[in-house]
Design a protein around this motif. Sequence first.
Motif, PDB file in Angstrom:
ATOM      1  N   MET A  20       0.729  -1.145   0.057  1.00  0.00           N
ATOM      2  CA  MET A  20       0.015  -0.001   0.075  1.00  0.00           C
ATOM      3  C   MET A  20       0.894   1.051   0.002  1.00  0.00           C
ATOM      4  O   MET A  20       0.565   2.358  -0.684  1.00  0.00           O
ATOM      5  N   SER A  21       2.118   1.127   0.550  1.00  0.00           N
ATOM      6  CA  SER A  21       2.869   2.292   0.707  1.00  0.00           C
ATOM      7  C   SER A  21       3.263   2.698  -0.686  1.00  0.00           C
ATOM      8  O   SER A  21       3.462   3.690  -1.007  1.00  0.00           O
ATOM      9  N   TRP A  22       3.778   1.817  -1.587  1.00  0.00           N
ATOM     10  CA  TRP A  22       4.029   2.011  -2.954  1.00  0.00           C
ATOM     11  C   TRP A  22       3.073   2.856  -3.446  1.00  0.00           C
ATOM     12  O   TRP A  22       3.313   3.860  -4.359  1.00  0.00           O
ATOM     13  N   TRP A  23       1.606   2.527  -3.602  1.00  0.00           N
ATOM     14  CA  TRP A  23       0.853   3.291  -4.094  1.00  0.00           C
ATOM     15  C   TRP A  23       0.556   4.729  -3.623  1.00  0.00           C
ATOM     16  O   TRP A  23       0.270   5.470  -4.397  1.00  0.00           O
ATOM     17  N   LEU A  24       0.712   4.905  -2.166  1.00  0.00           N
ATOM     18  CA  LEU A  24       0.544   6.084  -1.627  1.00  0.00           C
ATOM     19  C   LEU A  24       1.737   7.099  -2.361  1.00  0.00           C
ATOM     20  O   LEU A  24       1.413   8.114  -2.461  1.00  0.00           O
ATOM     21  N   LEU A  80       4.122  -6.481  -8.011  1.00  0.00           N
ATOM     22  CA  LEU A  80       2.736  -6.456  -6.871  1.00  0.00           C
ATOM     23  C   LEU A  80       1.457  -6.655  -7.811  1.00  0.00           C
ATOM     24  O   LEU A  80       0.652  -6.972  -7.061  1.00  0.00           O
ATOM     25  N   VAL A  81       1.398  -6.088  -8.954  1.00  0.00           N
ATOM     26  CA  VAL A  81       0.254  -6.304  -9.968  1.00  0.00           C
ATOM     27  C   VAL A  81       0.221  -7.672  -9.918  1.00  0.00           C
ATOM     28  O   VAL A  81      -0.832  -8.153 -10.082  1.00  0.00           O
ATOM     29  N   LEU A  82       1.293  -8.465 -10.400  1.00  0.00           N
ATOM     30  CA  LEU A  82       1.207  -9.868 -10.606  1.00  0.00           C
ATOM     31  C   LEU A  82       0.728 -10.701  -9.508  1.00  0.00           C
ATOM     32  O   LEU A  82      -0.087 -11.425  -9.663  1.00  0.00           O
ATOM     33  N   GLU A  83       1.422 -10.311  -8.333  1.00  0.00           N
ATOM     34  CA  GLU A  83       0.842 -10.696  -7.057  1.00  0.00           C
ATOM     35  C   GLU A  83      -0.691 -10.750  -6.720  1.00  0.00           C
ATOM     36  O   GLU A  83      -1.458 -11.379  -6.412  1.00  0.00           O
ATOM     37  N   GLY A  84      -1.218  -9.576  -7.292  1.00  0.00           N
ATOM     38  CA  GLY A  84      -2.870  -9.319  -6.857  1.00  0.00           C
ATOM     39  C   GLY A  84      -3.360  -9.847  -7.861  1.00  0.00           C
ATOM     40  O   GLY A  84      -4.632 -10.417  -7.647  1.00  0.00           O
TER      41      GLY A  84
END
Length: 68
Positions: free
Chosen positions: A1-5, A50-54
């Motif tokens: 979540m920190s990366w998106w912030l 992170l997108v692949l994990e999601g």
Amino acid sequence: MSWWLILYTFSMLARYQPRKWSEALDVDKSANAAALEYALEITLEVIPHLVLEGLDQEPVLLARPMAF
């Protein structure tokens, strides 16, 4: 979540305060420019994982450890 912030904050600064964003990225004038460039460079490596994990709902190991 920190990366998106972090990315959201950078995008808001770039969109609504483009002069300040440009000054922050100017290596000759800003003490934070190198850190910002490094953060953006690391982001290009981390976000796809992170997108692949999601999408897969499985943890993905990074190819190399992140060094800060």
